[in-house]
Design a protein around this motif. Structure first.
Motif, PDB file in Angstrom:
ATOM      1  N   GLU A 197      40.190  43.146  33.244  1.00 34.42           N
ATOM      2  CA  GLU A 197      40.365  42.506  31.945  1.00 34.42           C
ATOM      3  C   GLU A 197      39.928  41.059  32.072  1.00 34.42           C
ATOM      4  O   GLU A 197      39.984  40.462  33.152  1.00 34.42           O
ATOM      5  N   ILE A 198      39.462  40.506  30.959  1.00 32.32           N
ATOM      6  CA  ILE A 198      39.033  39.123  30.914  1.00 32.32           C
ATOM      7  C   ILE A 198      40.194  38.286  30.405  1.00 32.32           C
ATOM      8  O   ILE A 198      40.831  38.661  29.410  1.00 32.32           O
ATOM      9  N   PRO A 199      40.529  37.184  31.077  1.00 33.78           N
ATOM     10  CA  PRO A 199      41.664  36.365  30.625  1.00 33.78           C
ATOM     11  C   PRO A 199      41.546  36.007  29.149  1.00 33.78           C
ATOM     12  O   PRO A 199      40.466  35.747  28.625  1.00 33.78           O
ATOM     13  N   ALA A 200      42.708  35.973  28.478  1.00 34.55           N
ATOM     14  CA  ALA A 200      42.725  35.776  27.032  1.00 34.55           C
ATOM     15  C   ALA A 200      42.238  34.402  26.624  1.00 34.55           C
ATOM     16  O   ALA A 200      41.728  34.231  25.510  1.00 34.55           O
ATOM     17  N   ALA A 211      35.858  46.210  30.512  1.00 32.14           N
ATOM     18  CA  ALA A 211      36.479  44.930  30.154  1.00 32.14           C
ATOM     19  C   ALA A 211      35.464  44.010  29.485  1.00 32.14           C
ATOM     20  O   ALA A 211      35.775  43.327  28.503  1.00 32.14           O
ATOM     21  N   LEU A 212      34.243  43.991  29.988  1.00 28.78           N
ATOM     22  CA  LEU A 212      33.183  43.174  29.365  1.00 28.78           C
ATOM     23  C   LEU A 212      32.856  43.705  27.977  1.00 28.78           C
ATOM     24  O   LEU A 212      32.639  42.925  27.031  1.00 28.78           O
ATOM     25  N   ASP A 213      32.778  45.015  27.857  1.00 24.12           N
ATOM     26  CA  ASP A 213      32.478  45.644  26.568  1.00 24.12           C
ATOM     27  C   ASP A 213      33.513  45.241  25.519  1.00 24.12           C
ATOM     28  O   ASP A 213      33.166  44.791  24.416  1.00 24.12           O
ATOM     29  N   GLN A 214      34.793  45.362  25.842  1.00 24.73           N
ATOM     30  CA  GLN A 214      35.845  45.024  24.882  1.00 24.73           C
ATOM     31  C   GLN A 214      35.926  43.522  24.635  1.00 24.73           C
ATOM     32  O   GLN A 214      36.252  43.088  23.525  1.00 24.73           O
ATOM     33  N   PHE A 215      35.615  42.724  25.652  1.00 23.14           N
ATOM     34  CA  PHE A 215      35.606  41.271  25.495  1.00 23.14           C
ATOM     35  C   PHE A 215      34.601  40.855  24.424  1.00 23.14           C
ATOM     36  O   PHE A 215      34.898  40.030  23.549  1.00 23.14           O
ATOM     37  N   VAL A 216      33.415  41.436  24.457  1.00 22.58           N
ATOM     38  CA  VAL A 216      32.387  41.107  23.473  1.00 22.58           C
ATOM     39  C   VAL A 216      32.760  41.642  22.100  1.00 22.58           C
ATOM     40  O   VAL A 216      32.599  40.941  21.082  1.00 22.58           O
ATOM     41  N   LEU A 217      33.276  42.864  22.031  1.00 29.89           N
ATOM     42  CA  LEU A 217      33.625  43.447  20.738  1.00 29.89           C
ATOM     43  C   LEU A 217      34.757  42.682  20.055  1.00 29.89           C
ATOM     44  O   LEU A 217      34.836  42.655  18.822  1.00 29.89           O
ATOM     45  N   ARG A 218      35.614  42.043  20.833  1.00 31.55           N
ATOM     46  CA  ARG A 218      36.744  41.305  20.254  1.00 31.55           C
ATOM     47  C   ARG A 218      36.398  39.860  19.942  1.00 31.55           C
ATOM     48  O   ARG A 218      37.276  39.069  19.611  1.00 31.55           O
ATOM     49  N   GLY A 219      35.115  39.505  20.032  1.00 35.21           N
ATOM     50  CA  GLY A 219      34.696  38.166  19.638  1.00 35.21           C
ATOM     51  C   GLY A 219      34.403  37.235  20.782  1.00 35.21           C
ATOM     52  O   GLY A 219      34.056  36.066  20.556  1.00 35.21           O
ATOM     53  N   GLY A 220      34.537  37.693  22.029  1.00 35.56           N
ATOM     54  CA  GLY A 220      34.176  36.858  23.171  1.00 35.56           C
ATOM     55  C   GLY A 220      32.666  36.688  23.251  1.00 35.56           C
ATOM     56  O   GLY A 220      31.895  37.587  22.880  1.00 35.56           O
ATOM     57  N   VAL A 255      35.895  28.200  30.293  1.00 37.18           N
ATOM     58  CA  VAL A 255      34.715  29.035  30.527  1.00 37.18           C
ATOM     59  C   VAL A 255      34.974  29.909  31.743  1.00 37.18           C
ATOM     60  O   VAL A 255      35.377  29.405  32.810  1.00 37.18           O
ATOM     61  N   GLY A 256      34.796  31.197  31.584  1.00 37.64           N
ATOM     62  CA  GLY A 256      34.932  32.116  32.709  1.00 37.64           C
ATOM     63  C   GLY A 256      33.628  32.237  33.467  1.00 37.64           C
ATOM     64  O   GLY A 256      32.535  32.166  32.886  1.00 37.64           O
ATOM     65  N   VAL A 313      36.425  34.488  37.630  1.00 34.85           N
ATOM     66  CA  VAL A 313      36.862  35.848  37.296  1.00 34.85           C
ATOM     67  C   VAL A 313      36.216  36.787  38.305  1.00 34.85           C
ATOM     68  O   VAL A 313      34.990  36.778  38.480  1.00 34.85           O
ATOM     69  N   GLU A 314      37.027  37.579  38.979  1.00 37.44           N
ATOM     70  CA  GLU A 314      36.513  38.475  40.005  1.00 37.44           C
ATOM     71  C   GLU A 314      35.607  39.543  39.399  1.00 37.44           C
ATOM     72  O   GLU A 314      35.874  40.035  38.295  1.00 37.44           O
ATOM     73  N   PRO A 315      34.527  39.912  40.114  1.00 29.69           N
ATOM     74  CA  PRO A 315      33.623  40.959  39.583  1.00 29.69           C
ATOM     75  C   PRO A 315      34.233  42.345  39.581  1.00 29.69           C
ATOM     76  O   PRO A 315      33.562  43.301  39.161  1.00 29.69           O
ATOM     77  N   THR A 316      35.472  42.471  40.042  1.00 30.63           N
ATOM     78  CA  THR A 316      36.184  43.754  39.948  1.00 30.63           C
ATOM     79  C   THR A 316      37.306  43.695  38.921  1.00 30.63           C
ATOM     80  O   THR A 316      38.123  44.632  38.835  1.00 30.63           O
TER      81      THR A 316
END
Length: 647
Positions: free
Chosen positions: A226-229, A249-258, A180-181, A220-223
């Motif tokens: 990318e979100i760790p895989a 990074a948050l946007d792509q994390f959610v779109l990729r199933g995170g 969990v991040g 995970v730093e607020p700066t």
């Protein structure tokens, strides 16, 4: 003498009986796995997600159902529920195709099985009129010594039965501790003391320690860009002034199933900016709100701007100093949300009790948005919105009650589902420039091939359903809203005052499963009430209430008259009733007799209606249906007889 026609008839009956037995034996063996669920709510059918999870098991999973069958004779309701649980578990065995093994154990008192049930951690319930206790739980194990349990199957959780069992099976099939991040602009892990008294040392929040008991928590730093895989669920707390690369990074994390759990806040009291010793009031004027405006816009929701929710019905009582000393008054922006305002159909909030929030905001779905917006936590219908600027400088609770005008119900937390579009259609934003005066790190020669492989094509839209839980309050995670940590004989002991931490743990548990687990709906209850009987009872109850209300009004009038009558005192000191009083009392007694008679008549008529309905149903089931079958058989026989007559 037996005629040939009679002989043929006897032989036909014998052959029919043999054929009946043969068909049953054949169907028992050949159609063993064939099932048809004809219940209205598909009570014996697993959802598609549960079937996929069961079918995908690689290593065998053993389920042991512990139920005290021999002690359940006096608990027919629990016994019936145990049968439904057993039949549902059998469906998992079928769906697992050899990957799931079911064992049913009756732990008799003082037996080895009972000792094992206790050792596994199963709970028991008392048997009425007996010192024995009933076990009714599930133990799941896998080949790597993993173990999961359901301590007791509570019938009140029947709507979550399939989810609970599927979650147990999923955790056994995927035994690795879930990563969990945790990203936050607040010092959830504590902070050292800043020089020159700019900020004192801050202890880690207890919620962080609590989460590490269940999950592999990675900061995970607020700066971060990318979100760790290996992070499948990210907890984002108070995302204040996040740079565009982090939002991307948050946007792509959610779109990729995170899966994302985000706590935004219009006025975060835990946000304590660094103080300027030369200007102590500068920190008080710093904004303390957080939002994900750009991402929220793309997802179709919004946090109502510059507004804090107040609710006098859910307000926490606080001690304040008033004109007459210490007073207890409701603080309408500090909320204690009870079970009645939680979504009882969602597995995250179905079993929660009270939650405490402070200075929370309001979430709402944007008009025309396609997102599935499901409120998880709501206010009462007596809530209103207060301007954030009014609350920034410590208002008195009494002042918030002046001219309080309710505006309705507001959503404090919601679940979002849908195929989101990106908030960055133009692509990845440029990294922020380096601060002036700081040397840039030396550039390393990059390998073109490696960079090309590492570069991931940005998504414009999610390929599958996205899952996000949004909460409009970050303060609910701070210690003072849910836990008090005290030192007891050198050991820190936590005293929990609300279920805020449970809410977060349940949300992570839910989102860290597969999409199949997230898509399991709440099951319908097995009980099918007699609606016609309930209508009759409701009608009789309405008649009773009308009669009782009329009598109560008459009784109040009579008592008021009695209080107005005067007693005449005799020389003995005793009170003697006047003739008027005696007449009123007689009237009151007559009213009481009349009410009792009327209530008995209402109950008698109710029982007559129910008995009449029962007799009608018995006639239909016992006589009418067989009669129709017989008539159909006679008609068929007559039709065949006519066809056989010589012409």
């Amino acid at each position: 003498m037996i005629t040939s026609s009679k002989l043929y008839g006897v032989l036909g009956l014998v052959l029919a009986g043999i054929l009946f037995l043969g068909v049953n034996l054949f169907s028992h063996e050949a159609l063993r796995g064939a099932r048809v669920d004809v219940t209205d709510n598909d009570l014996y059918t697993l959802s598609a997600g549960s079937k996929r999870i069961a079918a995908g098991i690689q290593e065998p999973v053993t389920l042991r159902l512990y139920f005290s069958e021999s002690l359940s004779e006096e608990t027919s309701g629990l016994r019936d529920y145990a049968q439904r649980v057993r039949e549902l578990l059998a469906e998992y065995v079928r769906a697992g195709a050899g990957g799931i093994v079911l064992q049913v154990v009756d732990p008799e008192p003082f037996s080895d099985d009972e000792e094992k049930a206790v050792a596994y951690g199963l709970e028991s319930a008392p048997v009425p009129g007996s010192p024995d206790r009933i076990f009714f739980g599930l133990v799941g194990t896998n080949t790597t010594d993993g173990q999961e349990i359901i301590p007791f199957f509570d019938p009140r959780r029947e709507t979550s039965l399939e989810y609970d069992v599927t979650k147990l099976v999923y955790k056994l099939a995927h035994p690795d501790k879930r990563v969990v991040g945790l990203m936050s602009s607040l010092p959830l892990d504590g902070a050292p003391q800043m020089p020159f008294g700019a900020a004192p040392q801050q202890e880690p929040w207890y919620i962080t320690r609590h989460l590490r008991e269940f999950f592999d928590v990675r900061s995970v730093e607020p700066t971060a860009q990318e979100i760790p895989a290996d992070v499948k669920v990210l907890v984002l707390v108070h995302p204040k002034n996040l740079p565009d690369p982090t939002l991307y990074a948050l946007d792509q994390f959610v779109l990729r199933g995170g899966n994302l759990i985000v706590f935004v806040d219009p006025l975060c009291e835990a946000d304590q900016p660094m103080q300027d010793p030369s200007n102590p009031f500068a920190g008080m004027q710093e904004p303390k709100g957080s939002n994900l405006g750009r991402l929220f816009d793309a997802w179709g929701i919004e946090l109502v701007a510059d507004s804090v929710v107040a609710d006098r019905k859910a307000a926490i009582m606080v001690n304040v100093r008033g004109a007459r000393g210490q007073e207890v008054v409701p603080f309408v922006t500090y909320l204690q949300i009870g079970p009645d305002h939680l979504d009882r159909q969602d597995v995250v909030t179905a079993d929660l009790g009270d939650l405490k929030l402070g200075m929370a905001g309001a979430l709402q779905k944007k008009e025309g948005a396609g997102v599935e917006f499901t409120p998880l936590i709501e206010t009462s219908d007596e809530a209103r919105l207060e301007e954030e600027s009014r609350l920034r400088f410590f208002p008195q609770p009494q002042d918030l009650l002046k001219d309080y005008a309710p505006q309705g119900r507001f959503t404090l937390a919601a679940r979002l589902r849908g195929r989101f579009a990106t908030a960055f259609p133009e692509g990845k934003p440029a990294a922020p420039p380096e601060p002036e005066g700081e040397p840039s790190p030396p550039e390393e020669e990059a390998e073109p091939e490696a960079d090309a492989e590492a570069e991931v094509e940005p998504l414009q839209e999610a390929a599958d359903q996205c899952n996000v839980i949004v909460v409009a309050d970050a303060d609910m995670l701070s210690d003072r809203f849910w836990v008090s940590v005290q030192d007891f004989l050198g050991t820190q002991v936590a005293y929990v005052s609300s279920q805020n931490a449970d809410f977060l743990v349940y949300a992570i548990e839910n989102l860290s499963g597969s999409n199949d687990l997230l898509g399991i709906p709440s099951r319908k209850e097995f009980s099918r009430p007699f609606q016609r009987v309930q209508e009759l009872q409701q009608a009789a109850q309405e008649r009773f209430q009308a009669s009782a209300a009329q009598f109560q009004e008459q009784l109040r009038e009579t008592q008021n008259k009695l209080r107005n009558l005067r007693f005449e005192e005799q020389g003995s000191g005793e009170l003697v009733l006047s003739p008027e009083q005696r007449a009123e009392i007689r009237k009151l007694q007559e009213d009481e007799v009349r009410l009792q008679r009327e209530l008995r008549n209402v109950q008698l008529e109710l029982n007559k209606d129910i008995d009449r309905l029962g007799r009608t149903m018995k006639v239909i089931n016992i006589a009418l249906i067989p009669a129709l079958v017989c008539l159909a058989a006679v008609g068929l026989g007559l039709g065949r007889g006519r066809r056989r007559k010589p012409r």
